[in-house]
Enzyme design. Sequence first.
Site, PDB file in Angstrom:
ATOM      1  N   PHE A 372       0.982  -1.239   0.022  1.00 27.45           N
ATOM      2  CA  PHE A 372       0.149  -0.161  -0.146  1.00 27.45           C
ATOM      3  C   PHE A 372       0.821   1.257  -0.138  1.00 27.45           C
ATOM      4  CE2 PHE A 372      -2.269  -3.333   2.133  1.00 27.45           C
ATOM      5  CZ  PHE A 372      -3.710  -3.146   1.700  1.00 27.45           C
ATOM      6  N   ASP A 373       0.560   2.171  -1.047  1.00 27.08           N
ATOM      7  CA  ASP A 373       1.123   3.534  -0.579  1.00 27.08           C
ATOM      8  C   ASP A 373       0.236   4.120   0.674  1.00 27.08           C
ATOM      9  OD1 ASP A 373       2.159   6.098  -1.237  1.00 27.08           O
ATOM     10  OD2 ASP A 373       0.488   6.845  -1.535  1.00 27.08           O
ATOM     11  N   LYS A 374       1.108   4.911   1.364  1.00 26.71           N
ATOM     12  CA  LYS A 374       0.359   5.655   2.827  1.00 26.71           C
ATOM     13  C   LYS A 374      -0.402   6.924   2.460  1.00 26.71           C
ATOM     14  CE  LYS A 374       2.467   8.592   5.113  1.00 26.71           C
ATOM     15  NZ  LYS A 374       1.602   9.730   5.309  1.00 26.71           N
ATOM     16  N   VAL A 576      -1.429  -1.045  -4.109  1.00 26.23           N
ATOM     17  CA  VAL A 576      -2.508  -0.237  -3.958  1.00 26.23           C
ATOM     18  C   VAL A 576      -2.284   1.256  -3.882  1.00 26.23           C
ATOM     19  CG1 VAL A 576      -4.741   0.158  -2.777  1.00 26.23           C
ATOM     20  CG2 VAL A 576      -3.811  -2.249  -2.881  1.00 26.23           C
TER      21      VAL A 576
END
Length: 706
Positions: A372-374, A576
């Site tokens: 995941f990107d933050k 994501v």
Amino acid sequence: MKNQEAFSAENTSRSPTNVPHADETAGDASHGDAEHAHGGIFGANTELVFVALAGVFLLAGWLLGRSGQGNGWMPIALLVISYFFGGYFTLKEAVGKLLARRFEIDTLMLVAAVGAAALGEWAEGALLLFLFSLGHSLEHYAMGRARRAIEALAELAPETANVRRDDAVVEVAVAELQVGDVIVVRPNERLPADGIVTVGTTSVNQAPVTGESVPVEKQPAPDPAAAIATFDRAKAEHRVFAGTINGTGAIDVMVARKADQSTMARVVNMVAEAEAQRSPTQQWTDRFERIFVPAVLALVGLLMLACFVIDEPFSVSFYRAMAVLVAASPCALAISVPSAVLSGVARAARGGVLVKGGGPLENLGSLTSIAFDKTGTLTEGKPRLTDVVPADGVTEQELLSVALAIEQSSDHPLASAVVAGAKERLGPTVEVLAATEVTSITGKGIQAVVGGERVVIGKPSLFSEQPGSTVPAGVTESNAGLVATGRTTMMIQKGTRFLGVIGVMDTPRPAARKVMDELRGLGIERLIMISGDNQQVADAVAKAVGLTEAQGNLMPEQKVEAIKALRYKHGKVAMVGDGVNDAPAMANATVGIAMGAAGSDVALETADVALMSDDLGHLPFAVGLSRRTSRIIKQNLWVSLGVVAVLIPATLFGLNIGTAVLFHEGSTLLVVVNALRLLAYQGTGAAPDSTAATVSAQAEGAASTI
């Protein structure tokens, strides 16, 4: 060998959105449907009527022959009529395929039926054609229902729109709308185009596009023309989409995109293209068939010569060879994967998730790692005031009042977070202090005069650089504690006193932890964050939402390397992100998943899977649906291959053609019905079925048809 082409979308849209037909995008893959779009004296159901007549004449001929009544030619005549009705469409398709140099199951069935007649087994030949035509027609009828569940998405937008022209409102075709036109949308009407609200307030049901179950509040944009120019980045409260449903308020909408460029039109186009793409398992079945079918034909040829090896008439050897030919035809195998992929893509699209074909659907169903990107993915994407720690002898109200007085004069994103948080905590009745001589300290903070005293707000390092300024131990400890939990901190000094420290943070989405728990329940073992933020912030967010690993301080190119390393270590990995800033990392992942793709051209183009709404809660639905699809594909493969494995030796040892056809077509229908169960998927994190009630009825009626 029954056509995989039969599962590409046919004539996807007849709506005013000008969506191209699927056969324009799927190329040759559309032929199967084109061939099967039979008309006739009974309209679209002519084939089913012919099948029913074939069954009636078959039964009549068989009963008359068994009873011994009537002339000897009458049973044969009735069975010949059954041959005509049962073989009409099969012959029509076989001739078309032979002219296209395709030798498929239709031809084999006709050969077997003619062979049975040549041996005097008219009843068995008629039964073969009846069962084959019945299975073929029901299979296509059911799969047509599944396709129409997707096609109905394109029909959600109305055909006409009410447009303001000078001082009047005129009705025009949606296809004629131009960018900048202002359309009038009355309460409870469907929106005809993507656009920006210019007049009126309302709530809009966006489920047909984004899958959101709660209507979204809409209000006029302060500058509609500017919002149209940057439609992808326009605020959600100003932006509307074609095919969504207006609530109780009347609104004016300025058109941002032509009908054939709307989000709905693009989704339908991409779904049609996705249906034509072959998944890894389907590619395997294609390779298997290229070897298996010639092998079967060779076996049949040898069996026809068995009479020269063993003491039996040629008619017995020929009949056995025809029975094996029917038993070994891999119709169920050919349809097992496309039917599941089509149903999975259809259900996803109805839930606000765009899946671009069988490859991403299967891969998402088998991987165990998701990165995941933050910012904007796991978090809200904007900082919030999370902590206020006053120094000894200072109240929270005094600290926030001073911070509010100064920060409201700044346009820095962190200043906006402090102002919003301070107003929320102090309440609407608070009197804002006056700040003068406001000056920015570039890259470090801001200073001003409040109540006759100089006030400085800035990074902790700013105060260590100022001569004669000693930060109290309590404030230093408070700052260290906040930094350790991922906060961005600011100290506040008024005159010679330190008032305390405040912390801001891009806070996790409220649903993030629940989503991670659901993903673990679906079998995702590794949940990894890759972020450009510092490691402490990454660790804090990872701990808050329940990730297994966090990697911080990554530049875009380092994110790509991180994804490559994860793929090397764990095999398949999904990424994501927002589909824009994360596009390189997503492109290197096994499956790239973009959030909030509605209205974003870049996200729709770059992602393998697009969550149309900016809702992380749809991710478990997409993963769960993909896993269910993978299981159904495996079940279908076992059934289709298992039936062939049983029928071949059974026919070698005497099983007749009629029984072989019964099991053959039964297995084909079984795998189709099994695949259609995906249309009713309501698993973990299930997104709502976002199309109209008629669409739902179409799809759910597919399985009940058989």
